[in-house]
Design an enzyme around this catalytic site. Structure first.
Site, PDB file in Angstrom:
ATOM      1  N   PHE A 112       0.827  -1.224   0.000  1.00 42.70           N
ATOM      2  CA  PHE A 112       0.000   0.000   0.000  1.00 42.70           C
ATOM      3  C   PHE A 112       0.850   1.259   0.000  1.00 42.70           C
ATOM      4  O   PHE A 112       0.402   2.324  -0.398  1.00 42.70           O
ATOM      5  CB  PHE A 112      -0.966  -0.020   1.193  1.00 42.70           C
ATOM      6  CG  PHE A 112      -0.439   0.559   2.481  1.00 42.70           C
ATOM      7  CD1 PHE A 112       0.171  -0.236   3.432  1.00 42.70           C
ATOM      8  CD2 PHE A 112      -0.567   1.914   2.744  1.00 42.70           C
ATOM      9  CE1 PHE A 112       0.644   0.290   4.626  1.00 42.70           C
ATOM     10  CE2 PHE A 112      -0.096   2.465   3.927  1.00 42.70           C
ATOM     11  CZ  PHE A 112       0.520   1.649   4.868  1.00 42.70           C
ATOM     12  N   LYS A 113       2.098   1.139   0.435  1.00 44.73           N
ATOM     13  CA  LYS A 113       2.922   2.339   0.568  1.00 44.73           C
ATOM     14  C   LYS A 113       3.213   3.006  -0.774  1.00 44.73           C
ATOM     15  O   LYS A 113       3.548   4.188  -0.832  1.00 44.73           O
ATOM     16  CB  LYS A 113       4.191   2.006   1.325  1.00 44.73           C
ATOM     17  CG  LYS A 113       3.822   1.544   2.735  1.00 44.73           C
ATOM     18  CD  LYS A 113       4.978   1.369   3.633  1.00 44.73           C
ATOM     19  CE  LYS A 113       4.574   1.136   5.068  1.00 44.73           C
ATOM     20  NZ  LYS A 113       4.091  -0.229   5.342  1.00 44.73           N
ATOM     21  N   ASP A 114       3.049   2.251  -1.861  1.00 46.04           N
ATOM     22  CA  ASP A 114       3.233   2.850  -3.187  1.00 46.04           C
ATOM     23  C   ASP A 114       2.301   4.035  -3.426  1.00 46.04           C
ATOM     24  O   ASP A 114       2.659   4.974  -4.130  1.00 46.04           O
ATOM     25  CB  ASP A 114       2.943   1.818  -4.285  1.00 46.04           C
ATOM     26  CG  ASP A 114       4.067   0.803  -4.428  1.00 46.04           C
ATOM     27  OD1 ASP A 114       5.238   1.169  -4.239  1.00 46.04           O
ATOM     28  OD2 ASP A 114       3.763  -0.367  -4.752  1.00 46.04           O
ATOM     29  N   LEU A 117       4.027   6.778  -1.832  1.00 44.69           N
ATOM     30  CA  LEU A 117       5.440   6.983  -2.203  1.00 44.69           C
ATOM     31  C   LEU A 117       5.657   7.148  -3.698  1.00 44.69           C
ATOM     32  O   LEU A 117       6.724   7.581  -4.118  1.00 44.69           O
ATOM     33  CB  LEU A 117       6.293   5.858  -1.628  1.00 44.69           C
ATOM     34  CG  LEU A 117       6.550   6.082  -0.132  1.00 44.69           C
ATOM     35  CD1 LEU A 117       7.036   4.815   0.550  1.00 44.69           C
ATOM     36  CD2 LEU A 117       7.557   7.212   0.087  1.00 44.69           C
TER      37      LEU A 117
END
Ligand SMILES: *Cc1c(COP(=O)(O)O)cnc(C)c1O
Length: 498
Positions: A112-114, A117
Protein backbone atom coordinates in the site's frame (compact mmCIF):
# COMPACT_ATOMS: atom_id res chain seq x y z
CA UNK A 1 -4.17 26.72 6.59
CA UNK A 2 -0.63 26.14 7.76
CA UNK A 3 0.95 23.28 9.72
CA UNK A 4 2.01 23.22 13.35
CA UNK A 5 4.22 20.86 15.34
CA UNK A 6 2.71 18.41 17.82
CA UNK A 7 5.37 19.53 20.30
CA UNK A 8 5.01 23.27 19.67
CA UNK A 9 1.65 24.68 18.63
CA UNK A 10 3.31 28.06 18.10
CA UNK A 11 5.10 26.88 14.98
CA UNK A 12 3.37 27.62 11.70
CA UNK A 13 4.80 26.47 8.37
CA UNK A 14 3.40 25.96 4.90
CA UNK A 15 2.59 22.52 3.50
CA UNK A 16 5.66 22.61 1.29
CA UNK A 17 7.96 23.35 4.26
CA UNK A 18 6.34 20.56 6.28
CA UNK A 19 6.94 18.12 3.43
CA UNK A 20 10.48 19.28 2.80
CA UNK A 21 11.53 19.18 6.46
CA UNK A 22 9.76 15.86 7.12
CA UNK A 23 9.83 16.33 10.90
CA UNK A 24 9.84 19.48 13.01
CA UNK A 25 13.15 20.51 14.57
CA UNK A 26 11.60 20.12 18.06
CA UNK A 27 11.07 16.41 17.35
CA UNK A 28 7.31 16.89 16.82
CA UNK A 29 5.31 15.92 13.77
CA UNK A 30 3.57 18.39 11.51
CA UNK A 31 -0.23 18.46 11.55
CA UNK A 32 -2.67 20.73 9.71
CA UNK A 33 -4.00 23.65 11.76
CA UNK A 34 -7.53 22.75 10.71
CA UNK A 35 -9.17 19.95 8.76
CA UNK A 36 -10.92 20.68 5.47
CA UNK A 37 -14.59 19.69 5.46
CA UNK A 38 -16.34 17.66 2.77
CA UNK A 39 -20.05 18.48 2.61
CA UNK A 40 -22.68 16.02 1.42
CA UNK A 41 -22.56 17.71 -1.98
CA UNK A 42 -18.75 17.57 -2.10
CA UNK A 43 -18.88 13.82 -1.49
CA UNK A 44 -21.55 13.45 -4.20
CA UNK A 45 -19.40 15.40 -6.63
CA UNK A 46 -16.31 13.29 -5.83
CA UNK A 47 -18.38 10.17 -6.41
CA UNK A 48 -18.78 11.19 -10.04
CA UNK A 49 -15.05 11.60 -10.66
CA UNK A 50 -12.08 9.27 -11.07
CA UNK A 51 -9.20 8.56 -8.68
CA UNK A 52 -6.89 11.22 -10.09
CA UNK A 53 -9.51 13.96 -9.80
CA UNK A 54 -10.49 12.82 -6.32
CA UNK A 55 -6.84 12.91 -5.28
CA UNK A 56 -6.34 16.37 -6.78
CA UNK A 57 -9.41 17.68 -4.95
CA UNK A 58 -8.47 16.30 -1.53
CA UNK A 59 -4.77 17.09 -1.73
CA UNK A 60 -5.59 20.60 -2.93
CA UNK A 61 -7.56 21.19 0.27
CA UNK A 62 -4.55 20.29 2.44
CA UNK A 63 -1.57 21.59 0.45
CA UNK A 64 -2.17 25.26 1.08
CA UNK A 65 0.76 26.70 -0.86
CA UNK A 66 0.45 24.43 -3.91
CA UNK A 67 -1.49 25.76 -6.90
CA UNK A 68 -4.27 23.61 -8.37
CA UNK A 69 -2.22 22.97 -11.45
CA UNK A 70 0.81 21.91 -9.38
CA UNK A 71 -1.35 19.42 -7.47
CA UNK A 72 -2.96 18.11 -10.65
CA UNK A 73 0.43 17.76 -12.29
CA UNK A 74 1.78 15.71 -9.34
CA UNK A 75 -1.18 13.33 -9.09
CA UNK A 76 -1.56 12.75 -12.79
CA UNK A 77 2.12 11.80 -13.07
CA UNK A 78 1.97 9.48 -10.06
CA UNK A 79 -1.28 7.62 -10.68
CA UNK A 80 -0.81 6.19 -14.16
CA UNK A 81 -1.54 2.84 -15.73
CA UNK A 82 2.16 2.45 -16.30
CA UNK A 83 2.77 2.37 -12.54
CA UNK A 84 -0.45 0.85 -11.23
CA UNK A 85 -2.14 -2.32 -12.44
CA UNK A 86 -5.56 -0.69 -12.52
CA UNK A 87 -7.08 2.70 -13.34
CA UNK A 88 -9.03 2.62 -10.13
CA UNK A 89 -5.65 2.61 -8.23
CA UNK A 90 -7.33 1.21 -5.12
CA UNK A 91 -9.99 -1.29 -6.27
CA UNK A 92 -12.56 -2.79 -3.94
CA UNK A 93 -13.08 -6.56 -3.74
CA UNK A 94 -16.39 -7.67 -2.27
CA UNK A 95 -15.89 -10.64 0.04
CA UNK A 96 -19.60 -10.76 0.80
CA UNK A 97 -22.40 -8.28 1.03
CA UNK A 98 -21.34 -5.58 3.47
CA UNK A 99 -17.69 -6.71 3.79
CA UNK A 100 -15.20 -5.24 1.34
CA UNK A 101 -11.46 -5.44 0.90
CA UNK A 102 -9.82 -2.21 -0.17
CA UNK A 103 -6.89 -3.52 -2.24
CA UNK A 104 -4.10 -1.02 -1.85
CA UNK A 105 -1.28 -3.05 -3.39
CA UNK A 106 -1.57 -2.67 -7.14
CA UNK A 107 1.42 -0.32 -7.41
CA UNK A 108 4.99 -0.99 -8.51
CA UNK A 109 6.19 -2.67 -5.28
CA UNK A 110 2.95 -4.51 -4.41
CA UNK A 111 2.37 -2.80 -1.06
CA UNK A 112 0.00 0.00 0.00
CA UNK A 113 2.92 2.34 0.57
CA UNK A 114 3.23 2.85 -3.19
CA UNK A 115 0.12 4.99 -3.21
CA UNK A 116 1.88 7.61 -1.10
CA UNK A 117 5.44 6.98 -2.20
CA UNK A 118 4.77 7.22 -5.92
CA UNK A 119 3.40 10.70 -5.26
CA UNK A 120 5.79 11.98 -2.57
CA UNK A 121 8.77 12.61 -4.90
CA UNK A 122 6.61 14.93 -7.02
CA UNK A 123 5.34 16.75 -3.93
CA UNK A 124 8.94 17.00 -2.75
CA UNK A 125 10.11 18.51 -6.05
CA UNK A 126 7.45 21.21 -5.93
CA UNK A 127 8.36 21.83 -2.27
CA UNK A 128 12.05 22.20 -3.16
CA UNK A 129 11.25 24.68 -5.90
CA UNK A 130 9.11 26.75 -3.52
CA UNK A 131 11.93 26.83 -0.96
CA UNK A 132 14.21 28.17 -3.70
CA UNK A 133 16.96 25.92 -2.45
CA UNK A 134 19.72 24.41 -4.53
CA UNK A 135 20.34 21.76 -1.91
CA UNK A 136 20.25 18.05 -2.64
CA UNK A 137 17.52 16.42 -0.54
CA UNK A 138 18.79 13.33 1.27
CA UNK A 139 15.89 11.03 2.12
CA UNK A 140 16.58 8.83 5.16
CA UNK A 141 14.28 5.87 5.58
CA UNK A 142 13.80 3.28 8.32
CA UNK A 143 11.76 0.37 7.09
CA UNK A 144 10.03 -2.69 8.45
CA UNK A 145 10.06 -4.03 4.89
CA UNK A 146 7.65 -2.29 2.56
CA UNK A 147 8.42 1.40 2.97
CA UNK A 148 12.03 0.84 1.95
CA UNK A 149 11.29 -0.65 -1.42
CA UNK A 150 8.38 1.68 -2.13
CA UNK A 151 10.51 4.74 -1.27
CA UNK A 152 13.46 3.51 -3.34
CA UNK A 153 11.21 2.94 -6.32
CA UNK A 154 9.60 6.37 -5.91
CA UNK A 155 12.86 8.31 -5.52
CA UNK A 156 15.23 6.35 -7.78
CA UNK A 157 17.00 8.70 -10.19
CA UNK A 158 14.86 11.68 -9.13
CA UNK A 159 17.06 14.74 -9.78
CA UNK A 160 18.20 16.60 -6.71
CA UNK A 161 17.59 13.69 -4.34
CA UNK A 162 19.51 10.85 -2.74
CA UNK A 163 17.91 8.09 -0.72
CA UNK A 164 19.27 5.81 2.02
CA UNK A 165 17.27 2.95 3.48
CA UNK A 166 17.94 1.06 6.72
CA UNK A 167 16.15 -2.25 7.33
CA UNK A 168 16.35 -4.83 10.13
CA UNK A 169 18.73 -7.58 9.00
CA UNK A 170 16.49 -10.41 10.19
CA UNK A 171 13.16 -8.64 10.18
CA UNK A 172 11.95 -8.59 6.57
CA UNK A 173 10.51 -11.28 4.31
CA UNK A 174 12.81 -12.90 1.71
CA UNK A 175 10.88 -11.15 -1.07
CA UNK A 176 11.07 -7.77 0.66
CA UNK A 177 14.83 -8.24 0.98
CA UNK A 178 15.20 -9.31 -2.64
CA UNK A 179 13.23 -6.26 -3.73
CA UNK A 180 15.61 -3.96 -1.87
CA UNK A 181 18.99 -5.50 -2.62
CA UNK A 182 18.28 -5.58 -6.35
CA UNK A 183 17.24 -1.91 -6.39
CA UNK A 184 18.37 0.08 -9.43
CA UNK A 185 19.17 3.78 -9.55
CA UNK A 186 22.24 6.00 -9.25
CA UNK A 187 21.08 7.84 -6.10
CA UNK A 188 20.18 4.92 -3.83
CA UNK A 189 21.88 3.21 -0.88
CA UNK A 190 20.64 0.35 1.30
CA UNK A 191 21.97 -0.99 4.57
CA UNK A 192 20.82 -3.83 6.85
CA UNK A 193 21.13 -3.07 10.55
CA UNK A 194 21.67 -5.43 13.44
CA UNK A 195 18.48 -4.55 15.29
CA UNK A 196 14.76 -4.25 14.73
CA UNK A 197 12.59 -1.59 13.09
CA UNK A 198 12.25 0.43 16.30
CA UNK A 199 16.05 0.66 16.51
CA UNK A 200 16.27 1.85 12.91
CA UNK A 201 13.46 4.39 13.34
CA UNK A 202 14.82 5.78 16.63
CA UNK A 203 18.31 6.29 15.24
CA UNK A 204 16.98 7.89 12.05
CA UNK A 205 14.92 10.30 14.17
CA UNK A 206 18.01 11.08 16.29
CA UNK A 207 20.05 11.76 13.18
CA UNK A 208 17.42 14.21 11.89
CA UNK A 209 17.90 16.15 15.12
CA UNK A 210 21.73 15.86 15.19
CA UNK A 211 23.20 19.34 14.72
CA UNK A 212 26.66 18.02 13.86
CA UNK A 213 25.56 15.94 10.90
CA UNK A 214 23.04 18.56 9.78
CA UNK A 215 25.87 21.12 9.64
CA UNK A 216 28.03 18.72 7.66
CA UNK A 217 25.20 18.25 5.19
CA UNK A 218 24.61 21.96 4.92
CA UNK A 219 28.30 22.64 4.19
CA UNK A 220 27.99 20.15 1.34
CA UNK A 221 24.81 21.75 0.01
CA UNK A 222 22.54 18.96 1.19
CA UNK A 223 19.59 18.65 3.56
CA UNK A 224 17.69 15.75 5.15
CA UNK A 225 14.10 14.80 4.60
CA UNK A 226 11.97 11.79 5.42
CA UNK A 227 9.88 9.38 3.39
CA UNK A 228 8.51 7.63 6.49
CA UNK A 229 4.99 8.36 7.59
CA UNK A 230 6.33 10.96 10.02
CA UNK A 231 6.30 13.11 6.84
CA UNK A 232 2.91 14.74 6.26
CA UNK A 233 3.47 14.21 2.53
CA UNK A 234 3.19 10.47 3.16
CA UNK A 235 -0.08 10.74 5.08
CA UNK A 236 -2.12 13.04 2.94
CA UNK A 237 -2.18 10.74 -0.14
CA UNK A 238 -3.47 7.98 2.15
CA UNK A 239 -6.50 10.04 3.16
CA UNK A 240 -7.49 10.02 -0.50
CA UNK A 241 -8.15 6.30 -0.77
CA UNK A 242 -10.41 6.23 2.26
CA UNK A 243 -12.53 9.02 0.79
CA UNK A 244 -12.33 7.43 -2.65
CA UNK A 245 -13.40 3.99 -1.40
CA UNK A 246 -16.42 5.53 0.29
CA UNK A 247 -17.32 7.19 -3.02
CA UNK A 248 -16.86 3.88 -4.87
CA UNK A 249 -19.28 2.13 -2.53
CA UNK A 250 -21.85 4.84 -3.25
CA UNK A 251 -21.17 4.61 -6.98
CA UNK A 252 -21.70 0.84 -6.94
CA UNK A 253 -24.92 1.14 -4.94
CA UNK A 254 -23.45 -0.64 -1.94
CA UNK A 255 -24.21 2.28 0.40
CA UNK A 256 -26.14 5.52 0.20
CA UNK A 257 -24.35 8.86 0.58
CA UNK A 258 -24.30 9.63 4.30
CA UNK A 259 -24.45 5.99 5.42
CA UNK A 260 -21.84 5.01 8.00
CA UNK A 261 -19.05 2.51 7.35
CA UNK A 262 -16.28 0.94 9.46
CA UNK A 263 -12.65 0.87 8.40
CA UNK A 264 -10.39 -1.96 9.60
CA UNK A 265 -6.66 -1.31 9.28
CA UNK A 266 -3.72 -3.64 9.95
CA UNK A 267 -1.51 -1.29 11.90
CA UNK A 268 2.16 -0.77 12.66
CA UNK A 269 3.38 2.81 12.70
CA UNK A 270 -0.22 4.10 12.91
CA UNK A 271 0.07 6.02 9.64
CA UNK A 272 -2.54 4.22 7.60
CA UNK A 273 -5.23 4.22 10.27
CA UNK A 274 -4.49 7.84 11.09
CA UNK A 275 -5.27 8.70 7.47
CA UNK A 276 -8.64 6.95 7.96
CA UNK A 277 -9.18 9.09 11.08
CA UNK A 278 -8.53 12.22 9.01
CA UNK A 279 -11.04 11.01 6.40
CA UNK A 280 -13.56 10.78 9.24
CA UNK A 281 -12.61 14.25 10.46
CA UNK A 282 -13.16 15.54 6.93
CA UNK A 283 -16.74 14.33 7.05
CA UNK A 284 -16.70 10.78 5.73
CA UNK A 285 -19.33 9.03 7.90
CA UNK A 286 -17.26 6.50 9.83
CA UNK A 287 -18.69 4.48 12.70
CA UNK A 288 -15.57 2.75 14.05
CA UNK A 289 -11.92 2.72 13.08
CA UNK A 290 -10.75 -0.78 13.93
CA UNK A 291 -7.07 -1.07 14.70
CA UNK A 292 -5.62 -4.54 14.09
CA UNK A 293 -2.23 -5.48 15.58
CA UNK A 294 -0.19 -8.67 15.34
CA UNK A 295 1.57 -10.20 18.39
CA UNK A 296 3.29 -6.82 18.86
CA UNK A 297 0.04 -5.58 20.35
CA UNK A 298 1.12 -2.39 22.08
CA UNK A 299 -1.44 -0.33 20.12
CA UNK A 300 -4.31 -2.74 20.65
CA UNK A 301 -3.65 -2.56 24.40
CA UNK A 302 -3.29 1.20 24.32
CA UNK A 303 -6.63 1.75 22.63
CA UNK A 304 -8.30 -0.47 25.23
CA UNK A 305 -6.57 0.89 28.34
CA UNK A 306 -5.09 4.31 27.57
CA UNK A 307 -1.71 2.99 28.75
CA UNK A 308 1.07 2.88 26.18
CA UNK A 309 3.73 0.48 27.37
CA UNK A 310 6.47 -0.66 25.07
CA UNK A 311 8.21 -2.63 27.84
CA UNK A 312 7.34 -6.01 26.40
CA UNK A 313 9.03 -8.56 24.17
CA UNK A 314 9.49 -7.70 20.51
CA UNK A 315 8.23 -10.49 18.26
CA UNK A 316 9.32 -11.22 14.72
CA UNK A 317 6.08 -12.30 13.04
CA UNK A 318 4.81 -13.38 9.63
CA UNK A 319 3.34 -9.89 9.20
CA UNK A 320 6.74 -8.14 9.47
CA UNK A 321 5.61 -4.71 8.30
CA UNK A 322 3.69 -4.43 11.57
CA UNK A 323 6.52 -5.52 13.86
CA UNK A 324 6.74 -2.18 15.64
CA UNK A 325 6.53 -1.17 19.29
CA UNK A 326 6.92 2.60 18.89
CA UNK A 327 4.20 3.88 16.61
CA UNK A 328 5.23 7.37 15.57
CA UNK A 329 1.95 8.61 14.21
CA UNK A 330 0.05 8.00 17.40
CA UNK A 331 1.54 11.33 18.49
CA UNK A 332 -0.55 13.09 15.84
CA UNK A 333 -3.75 11.43 17.08
CA UNK A 334 -3.01 12.27 20.72
CA UNK A 335 -2.35 15.88 19.80
CA UNK A 336 -5.71 16.05 18.08
CA UNK A 337 -7.68 14.22 20.77
CA UNK A 338 -6.14 16.32 23.54
CA UNK A 339 -7.30 19.53 21.88
CA UNK A 340 -3.83 20.37 20.52
CA UNK A 341 -2.21 20.30 23.96
CA UNK A 342 1.46 20.42 22.99
CA UNK A 343 2.61 20.47 26.63
CA UNK A 344 0.87 17.15 27.26
CA UNK A 345 2.40 15.65 24.14
CA UNK A 346 5.88 16.74 25.22
CA UNK A 347 5.27 15.18 28.62
CA UNK A 348 3.97 11.86 27.27
CA UNK A 349 6.67 11.57 24.62
CA UNK A 350 9.44 12.26 27.10
CA UNK A 351 7.95 9.62 29.43
CA UNK A 352 7.96 7.24 26.49
CA UNK A 353 11.60 8.03 25.76
CA UNK A 354 12.65 7.71 29.40
CA UNK A 355 10.53 4.87 30.76
CA UNK A 356 8.90 3.35 27.68
CA UNK A 357 5.45 4.06 29.15
CA UNK A 358 2.81 6.76 29.51
CA UNK A 359 -0.87 6.93 30.35
CA UNK A 360 -3.21 9.41 28.71
CA UNK A 361 -5.91 11.32 30.60
CA UNK A 362 -9.62 10.47 30.71
CA UNK A 363 -10.63 12.95 28.01
CA UNK A 364 -8.28 11.27 25.55
CA UNK A 365 -9.33 7.79 26.69
CA UNK A 366 -12.98 8.61 26.11
CA UNK A 367 -12.38 9.95 22.61
CA UNK A 368 -10.20 6.96 21.81
CA UNK A 369 -13.12 4.69 22.65
CA UNK A 370 -15.56 6.82 20.73
CA UNK A 371 -13.59 6.50 17.48
CA UNK A 372 -11.55 3.31 17.77
CA UNK A 373 -11.83 -0.39 18.52
CA UNK A 374 -8.82 -2.69 18.65
CA UNK A 375 -7.65 -6.27 18.75
CA UNK A 376 -4.67 -8.42 17.85
CA UNK A 377 -3.92 -11.66 16.07
CA UNK A 378 -1.23 -14.33 16.61
CA UNK A 379 0.75 -15.96 13.77
CA UNK A 380 -1.25 -19.17 14.14
CA UNK A 381 -4.52 -17.29 13.82
CA UNK A 382 -3.12 -15.34 10.87
CA UNK A 383 -2.41 -18.58 9.04
CA UNK A 384 -5.79 -20.03 9.97
CA UNK A 385 -7.49 -16.95 8.49
CA UNK A 386 -5.53 -17.17 5.23
CA UNK A 387 -6.64 -20.77 4.91
CA UNK A 388 -10.24 -20.03 5.83
CA UNK A 389 -10.57 -17.05 3.47
CA UNK A 390 -9.23 -19.16 0.65
CA UNK A 391 -11.59 -22.04 1.44
CA UNK A 392 -14.60 -19.76 1.76
CA UNK A 393 -14.05 -17.21 -1.02
CA UNK A 394 -11.22 -18.63 -3.19
CA UNK A 395 -9.38 -15.40 -2.32
CA UNK A 396 -5.68 -15.40 -1.47
CA UNK A 397 -4.82 -12.74 1.11
CA UNK A 398 -1.46 -11.72 2.53
CA UNK A 399 -0.66 -12.10 6.26
CA UNK A 400 -1.16 -8.38 7.09
CA UNK A 401 -4.61 -8.38 5.54
CA UNK A 402 -5.34 -11.62 7.40
CA UNK A 403 -4.56 -9.92 10.72
CA UNK A 404 -7.16 -7.29 9.87
CA UNK A 405 -9.72 -9.91 8.86
CA UNK A 406 -9.23 -11.77 12.12
CA UNK A 407 -9.63 -8.67 14.26
CA UNK A 408 -12.75 -7.77 12.29
CA UNK A 409 -14.19 -11.19 13.19
CA UNK A 410 -13.43 -10.49 16.85
CA UNK A 411 -15.16 -7.12 16.53
CA UNK A 412 -18.29 -8.62 15.00
CA UNK A 413 -18.48 -11.28 17.71
CA UNK A 414 -18.08 -8.73 20.51
CA UNK A 415 -20.35 -6.02 19.17
CA UNK A 416 -22.78 -7.65 16.70
CA UNK A 417 -22.34 -4.45 14.68
CA UNK A 418 -23.66 -4.84 11.13
CA UNK A 419 -22.31 -1.56 9.72
CA UNK A 420 -20.81 -2.10 6.28
CA UNK A 421 -17.09 -2.47 6.57
CA UNK A 422 -14.02 -1.78 4.45
CA UNK A 423 -10.90 -3.72 5.36
CA UNK A 424 -7.58 -2.29 4.19
CA UNK A 425 -5.69 -4.96 2.27
CA UNK A 426 -2.14 -3.70 2.50
CA UNK A 427 0.08 -6.10 0.58
CA UNK A 428 -0.01 -8.54 -2.29
CA UNK A 429 0.15 -12.22 -1.25
CA UNK A 430 3.04 -12.62 -3.71
CA UNK A 431 5.28 -10.72 -1.29
CA UNK A 432 4.74 -13.35 1.38
CA UNK A 433 4.42 -16.50 -0.70
CA UNK A 434 6.08 -18.98 1.72
CA UNK A 435 3.75 -18.19 4.62
CA UNK A 436 0.70 -17.89 2.42
CA UNK A 437 1.30 -21.33 0.87
CA UNK A 438 2.11 -22.91 4.17
CA UNK A 439 -1.15 -21.57 5.54
CA UNK A 440 -3.28 -22.74 2.63
CA UNK A 441 -1.86 -26.20 2.01
CA UNK A 442 1.24 -26.70 4.15
CA UNK A 443 3.32 -26.68 1.02
CA UNK A 444 6.09 -24.14 1.21
CA UNK A 445 8.96 -26.33 2.43
CA UNK A 446 9.50 -28.31 -0.73
CA UNK A 447 9.30 -25.47 -3.23
CA UNK A 448 11.86 -23.00 -4.57
CA UNK A 449 11.16 -19.25 -4.56
CA UNK A 450 9.98 -19.15 -8.19
CA UNK A 451 7.80 -22.22 -7.79
CA UNK A 452 6.12 -20.69 -4.78
CA UNK A 453 5.15 -17.63 -6.78
CA UNK A 454 3.76 -19.82 -9.51
CA UNK A 455 1.76 -21.74 -6.95
CA UNK A 456 0.30 -18.53 -5.47
CA UNK A 457 -0.61 -17.42 -9.01
CA UNK A 458 -2.37 -20.73 -9.58
CA UNK A 459 -4.35 -20.45 -6.34
CA UNK A 460 -5.25 -16.80 -6.90
CA UNK A 461 -5.96 -17.43 -10.58
CA UNK A 462 -3.89 -14.46 -11.71
CA UNK A 463 -0.41 -13.71 -13.10
CA UNK A 464 2.65 -13.11 -10.97
CA UNK A 465 2.96 -9.28 -10.94
CA UNK A 466 5.62 -8.40 -13.50
CA UNK A 467 7.62 -6.30 -11.04
CA UNK A 468 7.95 -9.36 -8.79
CA UNK A 469 8.64 -11.90 -11.54
CA UNK A 470 11.31 -9.53 -12.92
CA UNK A 471 13.32 -9.50 -9.68
CA UNK A 472 14.86 -12.89 -10.31
CA UNK A 473 16.88 -11.71 -13.29
CA UNK A 474 18.26 -8.64 -11.48
CA UNK A 475 21.74 -8.59 -9.95
CA UNK A 476 21.99 -8.32 -6.15
CA UNK A 477 23.65 -4.93 -5.78
CA UNK A 478 23.49 -4.51 -2.00
CA UNK A 479 24.08 -7.98 -0.60
CA UNK A 480 26.71 -7.26 2.00
CA UNK A 481 25.96 -3.80 3.35
CA UNK A 482 25.29 -4.17 7.08
CA UNK A 483 26.02 -2.07 10.15
CA UNK A 484 25.25 -1.81 13.85
CA UNK A 485 22.73 0.81 14.92
CA UNK A 486 25.57 2.77 16.52
CA UNK A 487 27.26 2.91 13.12
CA UNK A 488 24.34 4.28 11.13
CA UNK A 489 25.54 7.86 11.37
CA UNK A 490 29.02 6.90 10.13
CA UNK A 491 27.44 4.90 7.34
CA UNK A 492 25.49 7.95 6.19
CA UNK A 493 28.56 10.18 6.34
CA UNK A 494 30.55 7.63 4.37
CA UNK A 495 27.86 7.00 1.80
CA UNK A 496 27.33 10.72 1.14
CA UNK A 497 31.08 11.36 1.00
CA UNK A 498 30.91 14.08 3.71
C1 LIG B 1 3.49 -0.57 6.54
C2 LIG B 1 2.52 -1.68 6.49
C3 LIG B 1 1.52 -1.82 7.45
C4 LIG B 1 1.40 -0.89 8.63
O1 LIG B 1 1.00 0.41 8.24
P1 LIG B 1 1.25 1.64 9.23
O2 LIG B 1 0.87 2.84 8.44
O3 LIG B 1 2.70 1.62 9.57
O4 LIG B 1 0.39 1.43 10.41
C5 LIG B 1 0.60 -2.85 7.31
N1 LIG B 1 0.70 -3.73 6.28
C6 LIG B 1 1.66 -3.63 5.35
C7 LIG B 1 1.72 -4.65 4.28
C8 LIG B 1 2.59 -2.61 5.41
O5 LIG B 1 3.55 -2.52 4.48
Amino acid sequence: MNYKSTRNSGISVTASSAILEGISADGGLYVPESTPWLSYNDIKALTDSDYVSRAADILGRFLNDFTNSEVMDCVSRAYTREKFETDSIAPIYMLENGVYLLELWHGPTSAFKDIALQLLPYLMKVSVSKAKTEKTVVILVATSGDTGKAALEGFKDVDGTKIMVFYPENGVSPMQKRQMITQEGGNVAICAIKGNFDDAQSVVKEIFADADIRDKLSENNMMFSSANSINWGRLVPQIVYYVSSYCDLIKNNKITCGEQVNFVVPTGNFGNILAAYYAKKMGIPVNKLICASNANNVLADFIQTGVYDRNRPFYTTISPSMDILISSNLERLLFDLSGCDDAKIREWMSQLAETGRYEVDDTVKNSLHEHFWSGFCSDDDTKAVIKEIYAKYAYVCDPHTAVALHVYEQYKKKTSDTTKTLIASTASPFKFAPNVLEAINGESGRLGEREMLEKVAELAMCHIPKQIAGLFSKPERFRDETCKKTEMKEEIIRSLGL
